[in-house]
Design a protein around this motif. Structure first.
Motif, PDB file in Angstrom:
ATOM      1  N   UNK A 112       5.725   1.695   5.523  1.00 55.14           N
ATOM      2  CA  UNK A 112       6.204   0.874   6.640  1.00 55.14           C
ATOM      3  C   UNK A 112       5.254  -0.285   6.913  1.00 55.14           C
ATOM      4  N   UNK A 113       3.963   0.001   7.000  1.00 52.57           N
ATOM      5  CA  UNK A 113       2.995  -1.044   7.317  1.00 52.57           C
ATOM      6  C   UNK A 113       2.902  -2.061   6.186  1.00 52.57           C
ATOM      7  N   UNK A 114       2.879  -1.588   4.946  1.00 44.66           N
ATOM      8  CA  UNK A 114       2.759  -2.516   3.814  1.00 44.66           C
ATOM      9  C   UNK A 114       4.006  -3.395   3.703  1.00 44.66           C
ATOM     10  N   UNK A 149       5.627 -10.431   6.303  1.00 44.00           N
ATOM     11  CA  UNK A 149       5.059 -11.350   7.275  1.00 44.00           C
ATOM     12  C   UNK A 149       5.242 -10.941   8.723  1.00 44.00           C
ATOM     13  N   UNK A 150       5.762  -9.742   8.953  1.00 45.01           N
ATOM     14  CA  UNK A 150       6.006  -9.293  10.325  1.00 45.01           C
ATOM     15  C   UNK A 150       4.691  -9.085  11.061  1.00 45.01           C
ATOM     16  N   UNK A 191       0.325 -10.379  14.906  1.00 42.85           N
ATOM     17  CA  UNK A 191      -1.104 -10.605  15.168  1.00 42.85           C
ATOM     18  C   UNK A 191      -1.325 -11.991  15.748  1.00 42.85           C
ATOM     19  N   UNK A 192      -0.615 -12.988  15.218  1.00 42.65           N
ATOM     20  CA  UNK A 192      -0.759 -14.350  15.737  1.00 42.65           C
ATOM     21  C   UNK A 192      -0.258 -14.465  17.174  1.00 42.65           C
ATOM     22  N   UNK A 193       0.637 -13.581  17.561  1.00 42.13           N
ATOM     23  CA  UNK A 193       1.137 -13.615  18.935  1.00 42.13           C
ATOM     24  C   UNK A 193       0.182 -12.973  19.929  1.00 42.13           C
ATOM     25  N   UNK A 221      -7.845  -9.654   6.023  1.00 42.33           N
ATOM     26  CA  UNK A 221      -6.420  -9.415   5.784  1.00 42.33           C
ATOM     27  C   UNK A 221      -5.658  -9.997   6.969  1.00 42.33           C
ATOM     28  N   UNK A 222      -4.357  -9.706   7.020  1.00 44.25           N
ATOM     29  CA  UNK A 222      -3.557 -10.241   8.112  1.00 44.25           C
ATOM     30  C   UNK A 222      -4.007  -9.698   9.456  1.00 44.25           C
TER      31      UNK A 222
END
Length: 267
Positions: free
Chosen positions: A87-89, A95-96, A101-103, A262-263
Motif C-alpha cells: 500500500x505505501x509503496x 505520488x500520493x 507530505x507537501x501539504x 525520500x518523499x
C-alpha cells in the motif's frame, strides 16, 4: 511358517514413518491376539520397550497438528506485512504520499493512519484464522483463547512494522516482493514449520532463535497444544521476542528515515 518380504518407498520420509509405525502396531495386535487364543501370555510377544501415552497430544498425532501454529504465525505476520508494504509503496509510486507530505503531513501522521486501519484488519484476520484452523480444521486447542489471540495480534503488529520497514528501504514493489519472498522462505525453514528447531544444525539453531517467529511459534504451540499459561518460560519468551522485534522494526524504520532521502523528507 510362511514369510512376507515388504519394502516401503521412503521417498516421502514422513509417510514412510507413519506407514512403518502402523504396520508395526498392526503386527503387534495380531501377535497379541494369537497368543491370547493359544492361552499364552501376551507379554511374551510384547516389545521390551514400553511406549506410554504422551504427556501432550496422542500417539497418532499428525504433522499438521505440529505445523499449524507455525502456519498461523506465518499468515499472521506476512499478510499485514504484504498489505502495509504494498500500500505505501504503491502510494509512493503514484505520488500520493509526496502530495500528502507537501501539504504538511509527516511520516508519523501517515504511519498512525496506516496503523489504525491495519489494527482493524489484524483483529479480523486473527479471528478468521483461529476459526478456520481450530474450528473448521479441528486442530487441537487445549489452552486459553485470550493469550493465543493476543499473541497472534502482536505477531500481526510485528508484520505491520516489517511492512513499514520494507516500504522505507524499497523503492518499487518488485524490490519489496523479492525482500518479502526471501524473508518468507528464511522464516519458514527456520521457525520450526518445515523442521523442528531442535533437529537443525547447531549453527542455524543459534541463529533461528533470534528470528521474529521462532520463539513466538513455540509460544503459540505451547498455548494451543499444551495448555501452558503465561507464566511458563516457553510462553512469555515468545511474547518478549515478538515485542522486541516490533521495537526493532520501528526504531530501524525511523533511523532509515533520517538517513535516506525520500518523499518522506520533502516538506
Amino acid at each position: 511358517m510362511g514369510s512376507i518380504q515388504a519394502w516401503i518407498d521412503n521417498t516421502n520420509k514422513y509417510m514412510y514413518d507413519m506407514i512403518k509405525r502402523d504396520i508395526f502396531d498392526s503386527y503387534t495386535d495380531v501377535i497379541d491376539s494369537l497368543f491370547n487364543k493359544c492361552n499364552v501370555s501376551e507379554r511374551i510377544g510384547n516389545s521390551p520397550i514400553r511406549i506410554l501415552d504422551p504427556v501432550y497430544g496422542n500417539k497418532n498425532s499428525s504433522f499438521i497438528h505440529y505445523a499449524s501454529p507455525a502456519i498461523i504465525a506465518l499468515c499472521a505476520f506476512y499478510l499485514p506485512a504484504i498489505y502495509t508494504g504494498s500500500t505505501i509503496i504503491s502510494e509512493k509510486e503514484g505520488g500520493v504520499i509526496e502530495r500528502v507530505v507537501l501539504s504538511g503531513m509527516n511520516f508519523i501522521e501517515i504511519a498512525l493512519a496506516q496503523v489504525l486501519v491495519q489494527t482493524i484488519f489484524i483483529f479480523i484476520q486473527t479471528t478468521l484464522v483461529m476459526i478456520v484452523m481450530f474450528v473448521v480444521f479441528d486442530n487441537p486447542f487445549v489452552g486459553d483463547i485470550f493469550p493465543s489471540f493476543l499473541l497472534l495480534t502482536m505477531i500481526g503488529c510485528g508484520g505491520m512494522c516489517f511492512g513499514f520497514f520494507t516500504a522505507i528501504i524499497c523503492r518499487t514493489t518488485t524490490e519489496a516482493a523479492f525482500l518479502g519472498i526471501g524473508t518468507n522462505f528464511l522464516l519458514k525453514f527456520l521457525c520450526g514449520l518445515m523442521w523442528p528447531t531442535e533437529g537443525i544444525h547447531y549453527l542455524l539453531r543459534s541463529i533461528s532463535i533470534y528470528l521474529p517467529l521462532t520463539m513466538s511459534t513455540e509460544s503459540l504451540r505451547s498455548l494451543t497444544a499444551k495448555g501452558l499459561g503465561l507464566q511458563h518460560p516457553s510462553v512469555y519468551l515468545g511474547f518478549m521476542s515478538i515485542f522486541s522485534w516490533i521495537l526493532i522494526f520501528t526504531l530501524v524504520s525511523f533511523v532509515m528515515l533520517k538517513l535516506k532521502r525520500d518523499v518522506w523528507t520533502k516538506s
